[in-house]
Write an enzyme that holds these catalytic residues in place. Structure first.
Site, PDB file in Angstrom:
ATOM      1  N   CYS A 168      -3.477 -19.530  15.533  1.00 33.61           N
ATOM      2  CA  CYS A 168      -2.924 -18.232  15.930  1.00 33.61           C
ATOM      3  C   CYS A 168      -1.718 -17.869  15.053  1.00 33.61           C
ATOM      4  O   CYS A 168      -0.845 -18.708  14.824  1.00 33.61           O
ATOM      5  CB  CYS A 168      -2.513 -18.287  17.406  1.00 33.61           C
ATOM      6  SG  CYS A 168      -1.867 -16.707  17.985  1.00 33.61           S
ATOM      7  N   CYS A 179       4.842 -18.489  19.228  1.00 31.55           N
ATOM      8  CA  CYS A 179       5.316 -18.814  20.585  1.00 31.55           C
ATOM      9  C   CYS A 179       5.735 -20.304  20.632  1.00 31.55           C
ATOM     10  O   CYS A 179       4.898 -21.190  20.385  1.00 31.55           O
ATOM     11  CB  CYS A 179       4.221 -18.538  21.605  1.00 31.55           C
ATOM     12  SG  CYS A 179       3.503 -16.885  21.389  1.00 31.55           S
ATOM     13  N   CYS A 183       3.623 -23.134  22.358  1.00 29.48           N
ATOM     14  CA  CYS A 183       2.155 -23.125  22.303  1.00 29.48           C
ATOM     15  C   CYS A 183       1.567 -24.099  21.290  1.00 29.48           C
ATOM     16  O   CYS A 183       1.970 -24.145  20.118  1.00 29.48           O
ATOM     17  CB  CYS A 183       1.661 -21.707  22.002  1.00 29.48           C
ATOM     18  SG  CYS A 183      -0.131 -21.578  22.141  1.00 29.48           S
ATOM     19  N   CYS A 228     -11.767 -17.274  33.652  1.00 26.99           N
ATOM     20  CA  CYS A 228     -10.765 -16.716  32.726  1.00 26.99           C
ATOM     21  C   CYS A 228     -10.981 -17.290  31.330  1.00 26.99           C
ATOM     22  O   CYS A 228     -11.026 -18.512  31.164  1.00 26.99           O
ATOM     23  CB  CYS A 228      -9.358 -17.094  33.161  1.00 26.99           C
ATOM     24  SG  CYS A 228      -8.980 -16.627  34.831  1.00 26.99           S
ATOM     25  N   CYS A 284     -11.991 -12.601  33.749  1.00 23.85           N
ATOM     26  CA  CYS A 284     -10.628 -12.386  33.257  1.00 23.85           C
ATOM     27  C   CYS A 284     -10.591 -12.802  31.794  1.00 23.85           C
ATOM     28  O   CYS A 284     -11.259 -13.776  31.419  1.00 23.85           O
ATOM     29  CB  CYS A 284      -9.645 -13.232  34.068  1.00 23.85           C
ATOM     30  SG  CYS A 284      -7.940 -13.107  33.472  1.00 23.85           S
ATOM     31  N   CYS A 338      -3.041  -9.351  35.326  1.00 27.62           N
ATOM     32  CA  CYS A 338      -2.576 -10.713  35.611  1.00 27.62           C
ATOM     33  C   CYS A 338      -1.403 -10.953  34.673  1.00 27.62           C
ATOM     34  O   CYS A 338      -1.586 -11.000  33.449  1.00 27.62           O
ATOM     35  CB  CYS A 338      -3.698 -11.714  35.352  1.00 27.62           C
ATOM     36  SG  CYS A 338      -3.153 -13.440  35.469  1.00 27.62           S
ATOM     37  N   ARG A 350       0.000 -17.294  41.365  1.00 30.48           N
ATOM     38  CA  ARG A 350      -0.783 -18.481  40.940  1.00 30.48           C
ATOM     39  C   ARG A 350       0.129 -19.599  40.456  1.00 30.48           C
ATOM     40  O   ARG A 350       0.937 -19.412  39.552  1.00 30.48           O
ATOM     41  CB  ARG A 350      -1.771 -18.119  39.822  1.00 30.48           C
ATOM     42  CG  ARG A 350      -2.601 -19.344  39.389  1.00 30.48           C
ATOM     43  CD  ARG A 350      -3.718 -19.022  38.415  1.00 30.48           C
ATOM     44  NE  ARG A 350      -4.525 -17.953  38.917  1.00 30.48           N
ATOM     45  CZ  ARG A 350      -4.639 -16.755  38.320  1.00 30.48           C
ATOM     46  NH1 ARG A 350      -4.028 -16.528  37.194  1.00 30.48           N
ATOM     47  NH2 ARG A 350      -5.386 -15.820  38.849  1.00 30.48           N
TER      48      ARG A 350
HETATM   49  N1  SAM Z   1      -2.984 -15.463  22.715  1.00 30.13           N
HETATM   50  C1  SAM Z   1      -2.981 -14.798  23.939  1.00 30.13           C
HETATM   51  C2  SAM Z   1      -1.609 -14.439  24.433  1.00 30.13           C
HETATM   52  O1  SAM Z   1      -0.651 -15.075  24.044  1.00 30.13           O
HETATM   53  O2  SAM Z   1      -1.512 -13.539  25.253  1.00 30.13           O
HETATM   54  C3  SAM Z   1      -3.722 -15.541  25.045  1.00 30.13           C
HETATM   55  C4  SAM Z   1      -3.591 -17.033  25.174  1.00 30.13           C
HETATM   56  S1  SAM Z   1      -1.985 -17.630  25.574  1.00 30.13           S
HETATM   57  C5  SAM Z   1      -2.189 -19.363  25.294  1.00 30.13           C
HETATM   58  C6  SAM Z   1      -1.887 -17.409  27.340  1.00 30.13           C
HETATM   59  C7  SAM Z   1      -0.619 -17.816  28.047  1.00 30.13           C
HETATM   60  O3  SAM Z   1      -0.620 -19.218  28.286  1.00 30.13           O
HETATM   61  C8  SAM Z   1       0.713 -17.581  27.365  1.00 30.13           C
HETATM   62  O4  SAM Z   1       1.147 -16.265  27.495  1.00 30.13           O
HETATM   63  C9  SAM Z   1       1.638 -18.525  28.116  1.00 30.13           C
HETATM   64  O5  SAM Z   1       2.251 -17.874  29.205  1.00 30.13           O
HETATM   65  C10 SAM Z   1       0.688 -19.619  28.606  1.00 30.13           C
HETATM   66  N2  SAM Z   1       0.973 -20.903  27.928  1.00 30.13           N
HETATM   67  C11 SAM Z   1       0.617 -21.231  26.670  1.00 30.13           C
HETATM   68  N3  SAM Z   1       1.031 -22.464  26.350  1.00 30.13           N
HETATM   69  C12 SAM Z   1       1.690 -22.939  27.432  1.00 30.13           C
HETATM   70  C13 SAM Z   1       2.367 -24.154  27.721  1.00 30.13           C
HETATM   71  N4  SAM Z   1       2.484 -25.128  26.810  1.00 30.13           N
HETATM   72  N5  SAM Z   1       2.918 -24.324  28.937  1.00 30.13           N
HETATM   73  C14 SAM Z   1       2.815 -23.331  29.870  1.00 30.13           C
HETATM   74  N6  SAM Z   1       2.188 -22.161  29.663  1.00 30.13           N
HETATM   75  C15 SAM Z   1       1.640 -21.951  28.458  1.00 30.13           C
HETATM   76 FE1  SF4 Z   2      -0.984 -17.350  19.966  1.00 31.59          FE
HETATM   77 FE2  SF4 Z   2      -0.366 -19.272  21.672  1.00 31.59          FE
HETATM   78 FE3  SF4 Z   2       1.295 -17.247  21.350  1.00 31.59          FE
HETATM   79 FE4  SF4 Z   2      -1.095 -16.822  22.574  1.00 31.59          FE
HETATM   80  S1  SF4 Z   2       0.598 -18.080  23.336  1.00 31.59           S
HETATM   81  S2  SF4 Z   2      -0.141 -15.568  21.002  1.00 31.59           S
HETATM   82  S3  SF4 Z   2      -2.342 -18.335  21.456  1.00 31.59           S
HETATM   83  S4  SF4 Z   2       0.738 -18.766  19.792  1.00 31.59           S
END
Ligand code: SAM
Ligand code: SF4
Ligand code: DTB
Length: 325
Positions: free
Chosen positions: A64, A68, A71, A108, A139, A199, A271
């Site tokens: 990606c 973040c 992530c 989802c 979802c 959501c 949730r």
């Molecule tokens: N890329 C898309 C986005 O960011 O909207 C969808 C996938 S993203 C992984 C979905 C959500 O998962 C993120 O917005 C975050 O809130 C949650 N998430 C991701 N990694 C996480 C982690 N290590 N611990 C807790 N929540 C996490």
């Molecule tokens: Fe990409 Fe992870 Fe951020 Fe979603 S949460 S935008 S998958 S880096």
């Protein structure tokens, strides 16, 4: 306010004008008082013994372009997550059937994208149609959407779109630099305008303080409509991310966040999301008592382990809780 006199058609519970001071005052309450208020409201709007079960599947993994800091799937971080291409429709469908057989009511699907594009987006429409036809709620969480994409997903049969604000607007730049808070709010508006259910929630334990948690929940509650579903994630610490070694939170902070979310958004599903695998049964129980009424169900979240299914089944049975149909 005499909570015990509330009844389910007391719409004054549904507010969109919370001040930060009011929300902080909720966080500062003695836990017993906060729990009583949350429980009382929960019982006005929901059967407290029912829990909604959502299954999760990562349909496109890693690579990606966003950064973040929590992530595993960011290409900008050294997380050693293998990049896997978009799954075939039939592979997704098979996983959806299995999730349904295990008792999930909603499926989802997540993709590690900044935004979906081109042929990949058309594949999303096919997948939604196919999963919906299995009799599951659908979802997706695919990153940012424009207005037309949100409308096309709705037409294909999508029920919910997950798009988290993650934290307060002021803490956001500490966590993500490749997009602005306003980008998230814009997508949420496109989703809402298309008639999709929203959501939207956040993550606790990224080094934020109580004010950031209050501000996040206040932002969610002050949207023109409350998100139908509010995921409260506890950070799952992933090796190679800047947040891998952040201090643990006080477990009761999770309970407080759930309770405040329940009070601010009484008719939303709250949730208990990522982080359950790391929580004791007793802590999860407190979260249910605080008003959590939905969980991710299944062996895996997106890339990390979820709480074990048998453990979940045992816990729900011990609590006398049932899956909401
Ligand atoms: N890329 C898309 C986005 O960011 O909207 C969808 C996938 S993203 C992984 C979905 C959500 O998962 C993120 O917005 C975050 O809130 C949650 N998430 C991701 N990694 C996480 C982690 N290590 N611990 C807790 N929540 C996490
Ligand atoms: Fe990409 Fe992870 Fe951020 Fe979603 S949460 S935008 S998958 S880096
Ligand atoms: C949400 O709020 N939590 C889920 C779902 N929406 C997509 C994701 C949790 C991800 C946890 C880390 C992982 O497994 O990669």
């Amino acid at each position: 306010m005499n909570i015990s006199t509330h009844n389910s058609d007391t719409r004054s519970d549904i507010r969109h004008d919370w001040t930060l001071e009011e929300v902080q005052a909720l966080f500062d309450k003695p836990l017993s008082d906060l729990m009583f208020q949350a429980q009382s409201l929960h019982r006005c709007y929901f059967d407290p013994n029912q829990v909604q079960l959502s299954a999760l599947l990562n349909i496109k993994t890693g690579g990606c372009p966003e950064d973040c800091a929590y992530c595993s799937q960011s290409a900008r971080l050294e997380t050693r997550m293998q990049h896997e291409p978009l799954m075939q429709r039939d592979t997704v469908l098979e996983a959806a059937r299995q999730a349904k057989a295990q008792g999930a009511g909603r499926f989802c699907m997540g993709a590690a994208w900044r935004r979906p594009k081109g042929k990949d987006f058309d594949t999303m429409l096919d997948i939604v149609e196919a999963v919906k036809a299995e009799g599951l709620e659908t979802c997706m969480t695919l990153g940012m959407l424009d207005t037309e994409q949100a409308q096309r997903l709705k037409q294909a049969g999508l029920d919910y779109y997950n798009h988290n604000l993650d934290t307060s607007e002021s803490y956001y730049p500490q966590v993500i630099s490749t997009r602005q808070y306003q980008d998230r709010l814009d997508t949420l508006q496109h989703v809402r305008d298309a008639g999709l259910k929203v959501c939207c929630g956040g993550i606790i334990g990224m080094g934020e303080d109580q004010m950031d948690r209050a501000e996040l929940l206040r932002t969610l509650a002050n949207l023109s409509e409350h998100p139908e579903s509010v995921p409260i994630n506890q950070l799952v610490k992933v090796e190679g991310t800047p947040l891998a070694a952040v201090d643990d939170i006080d477990p009761l902070d999770m309970v407080r966040c759930v309770a405040v979310a329940r009070i601010l958004m009484p008719h939303s599903h709250v949730r208990l999301s990522a982080g359950r695998a790391q929580m004791s049964d007793a802590l999860q129980t407190l979260c249910f008592l605080a008003g959590a009424n939905s969980i991710f169900y299944g062996e895996k979240l997106l890339t990390t382990d979820n709480a074990d299914v048998q453990r979940d089944q045992r816990l729900l049975q011990r609590l006398g809780m049932n899956a909401a149909i």
